[in-house]
Scaffold this motif. Structure first.
Motif, mmCIF file in Angstrom:
data_model
loop_
_atom_site.group_PDB
_atom_site.id
_atom_site.type_symbol
_atom_site.label_atom_id
_atom_site.label_comp_id
_atom_site.label_asym_id
_atom_site.label_seq_id
_atom_site.Cartn_x
_atom_site.Cartn_y
_atom_site.Cartn_z
ATOM 1 N N UNK A 71 4.950 50.778 30.614
ATOM 2 C CA UNK A 71 5.950 51.368 29.716
ATOM 3 C C UNK A 71 6.662 52.528 30.415
ATOM 4 N N UNK A 72 5.900 53.336 31.137
ATOM 5 C CA UNK A 72 6.483 54.483 31.834
ATOM 6 C C UNK A 72 7.521 54.058 32.857
ATOM 7 N N UNK A 73 7.157 53.050 33.667
ATOM 8 C CA UNK A 73 8.097 52.562 34.690
ATOM 9 C C UNK A 73 9.354 52.015 34.040
ATOM 10 N N UNK A 74 9.145 51.268 32.934
ATOM 11 C CA UNK A 74 10.309 50.697 32.236
ATOM 12 C C UNK A 74 11.211 51.811 31.741
ATOM 13 N N UNK A 75 10.616 52.849 31.148
ATOM 14 C CA UNK A 75 11.431 53.926 30.558
ATOM 15 C C UNK A 75 12.285 54.613 31.620
ATOM 16 N N UNK A 76 11.652 54.894 32.752
ATOM 17 C CA UNK A 76 12.374 55.610 33.807
ATOM 18 C C UNK A 76 13.616 54.825 34.251
ATOM 19 N N UNK A 77 13.411 53.533 34.458
ATOM 20 C CA UNK A 77 14.518 52.712 34.981
ATOM 21 C C UNK A 77 15.549 52.408 33.895
ATOM 22 N N UNK A 78 15.078 52.129 32.688
ATOM 23 C CA UNK A 78 16.046 51.822 31.614
ATOM 24 C C UNK A 78 16.945 53.038 31.395
ATOM 25 N N UNK A 79 16.346 54.229 31.437
ATOM 26 C CA UNK A 79 17.142 55.449 31.252
ATOM 27 C C UNK A 79 18.253 55.541 32.304
ATOM 28 N N UNK A 80 17.885 55.296 33.556
ATOM 29 C CA UNK A 80 18.900 55.348 34.635
ATOM 30 C C UNK A 80 20.046 54.382 34.343
ATOM 31 N N UNK A 81 19.673 53.159 33.951
ATOM 32 C CA UNK A 81 20.699 52.136 33.722
ATOM 33 C C UNK A 81 21.589 52.521 32.540
ATOM 34 N N UNK A 82 20.981 52.990 31.454
ATOM 35 C CA UNK A 82 21.785 53.306 30.260
ATOM 36 C C UNK A 82 22.723 54.480 30.520
ATOM 37 N N UNK A 83 22.253 55.466 31.277
ATOM 38 C CA UNK A 83 23.115 56.617 31.593
ATOM 39 C C UNK A 83 24.313 56.149 32.437
ATOM 40 N N UNK A 84 24.025 55.227 33.345
ATOM 41 C CA UNK A 84 25.103 54.726 34.203
ATOM 42 C C UNK A 84 26.075 53.822 33.431
ATOM 43 N N UNK A 85 25.566 53.006 32.551
ATOM 44 C CA UNK A 85 26.375 51.923 31.973
ATOM 45 C C UNK A 85 27.006 52.245 30.610
ATOM 46 N N UNK A 86 26.517 53.242 29.910
ATOM 47 C CA UNK A 86 27.079 53.641 28.606
ATOM 48 C C UNK A 86 27.315 52.486 27.624
ATOM 49 N N UNK A 87 26.298 51.736 27.263
ATOM 50 C CA UNK A 87 26.539 50.691 26.251
ATOM 51 C C UNK A 87 26.757 51.315 24.859
#
Ligand code: UD1
Ligand code: UDP
Length: 382
Positions: A71-87
């Motif tokens: 879960x921790x690894x997922x959170x770190x990476x999902x956060x990066x992607x969402x900040x970059x992509x602004x869905x």
């Protein structure tokens, strides 16, 4: 609008297909984030290929590990992607670790979260999935619940009714659409007819078995109870597409070869969705601890016996299509034999009404999301 979907396991892929298709057909922008929780070809890629899904925009590749690590690894990476992509919105489905990670991260970035299959409750907090689904429901804004019962569960927890949408379950969309394709493909394809599966489909009295829940397969005593029951069900042909987790623990406990050597047991690798739907549709009984199979069994009018003592899908039980047999050897044997030998009992179970809608859940869900967007509801605040 830009719609992000976070998924990572076999059932999430299958249950998100109709939503992905709706998004693409309307020309909305799709951002597909695969956590990589399931990574074997048979658990992930084969579904993308067979169901003609677009390749994920990101694959985080978390792989296997403890809950915290995953879960921790997922959170770190999902956060990066969402900040970059602004869905404009993030959709999660069901109750896996991807749901927890996706919902937590998106809500803290003020991105509205839509939880597909929200509101299910087993009230068994020892199940990791119960924690995931409850925590995701704390973080969500749109609750796409399959039934009135799940809507009530959320209302009791204080979720405003205006945010809850009863939309059926997208598994019905997947079942209806793909069973037709599966049957046609099977009839047309000579190669398939000579395959191992095609031989199995000729057998009488098929029982399709799946199990992978930690509480069954990681617990030697429970697993041995279930296996003892299977050993005695010699009048049935038990087809068991085996989940990698289950294969691993059965080998560790020295139980795999014992079971595989029985004439009426057919242990095979996990099937693609089309083959698996065919197998289910030809089955007399489905014996499972899977969430999705309880729903698919009632959708396909096949009696289900569930290897659990509780279920977050109680509608399948109250409708009469599912019986909870736990890991109780005698109950498993007695109930399976009753379905096999008592036609009235079989008919009653197989005629249970499907509570999960008419196969238009994906369309309903994307309609609701688009309407909210038009009203200015789905807005990234920071
Ligand atoms: C996960 C979900 C569960 C869901 C199930 C669907 C959580 C907490 N669990 O359980 O809710 O019902 O997926 O199938 O999110 N493994 C492989 N190859 C793979 C994936 C897993 O060999 O591609 C093996 C590994 O040994 C791994 C084990 O299976 O440790 C368990 O995998 P994991 O993803 O942790 O949980 P599942 O049991 O698959
Ligand atoms: N499934 C499949 N091949 C298989 C076993 C299952 O395609 O060999 C499908 C099944 O039809 C259902 C989903 O996988 O749609 C269920 O996944 P699983 O049991 O792993 O997860 P759960 O539903 O318990 O979360």
């Amino acid at each position: 609008m830009k719609i992000a979907i976070v998924l990572g396991t076999r059932p999430e892929i299958i249950k998100m297909v109709s939503i992905i298709e709706e998004i693409n057909s309307r020309g909305d922008e799709l951002l597909l984030i695969h956590t990589g929780q399931h990574y074997d070809h048979e658990m992930s890629d084969q579904f993308f290929e067979e169901l003609e899904l677009p390749a994920p925009n990101y694959n985080i590749g978390v792989g296997s590990g403890s809950h915290g690590k995953q879960t921790g690894k997922m959170m770190e990476k999902i956060e990066e992607v969402l900040i970059k992509e602004h869905p404009d919105i993030v959709l999660v489905q069901g109750d896996t670790n991807a749901v927890l990670a996706g919902a937590l991260v998106a809500s803290k970035l003020y991105i509205p979260v839509g939880h597909v299959e929200a509101g299910l409750r087993s009230y068994d907090i020892t199940m990791p999935e119960e924690i995931n689904r409850k925590a995701a429901d704390v973080c969500s804004k749109y609750y796409f619940v399959p039934t009135e019962k799940s809507a009530i569960n959320l209302s009791i927890e204080g979720i405003p009714r205006k945010n809850i949408f009863i939309a059926g379950n997208t598994v019905v969309d997947a079942c209806f659409r793909n069973l037709k394709i599966a049957k046609k493909r099977f009839e047309d394809n000579e190669h398939e007819k000579s395959s191992k599966l095609s031989e199995l489909l000729q057998l009488d009295n098929i029982l399709t078995l799946t199990m992978h829940r930690a509480e069954n397969v990681d617990n030697k005593e429970r697993l041995m109870n279930i296996i003892s029951a299977l050993t005695e069900l010699k009048d049935l042909n038990i087809v068991f597409p085996i989940h990698p987790r289950t294969k691993k623990t059965m080998e560790e406990f020295g139980l795999y070869d014992k079971l595989a050597n029985l004439d009426h047991m057919h242990l095979i690798k996990p099937l693609g969705y089309l083959d698996f739907l065919l197998l289910m549709s030809k089955s007399l009984i489905i014996l499972t601890d899977s969430g999705g199979l309880q729903e698919e069994a009632i959708t396909l009018n096949i009696p289900a016996l569930t290897l659990r003592y509780n279920t977050e899908r109680p509608e399948t039980v109250t409708m009469g299509g599912n019986i909870l047999v736990g890991a109780n050897k005698d109950l498993i044997i007695e109930t399976a034999n009753k379905i096999l030998n008592d036609t009235d009992f079989y008919n009653k179970m197989s005629l249970a009404k499907n509570p999960y809608g008419d196969g238009s859940s994906g369309k309903q869900i994307v309609d609701i999301i688009e309407k909210s967007y038009e009203k200015g509801d789905c807005i990234l605040k920071s």
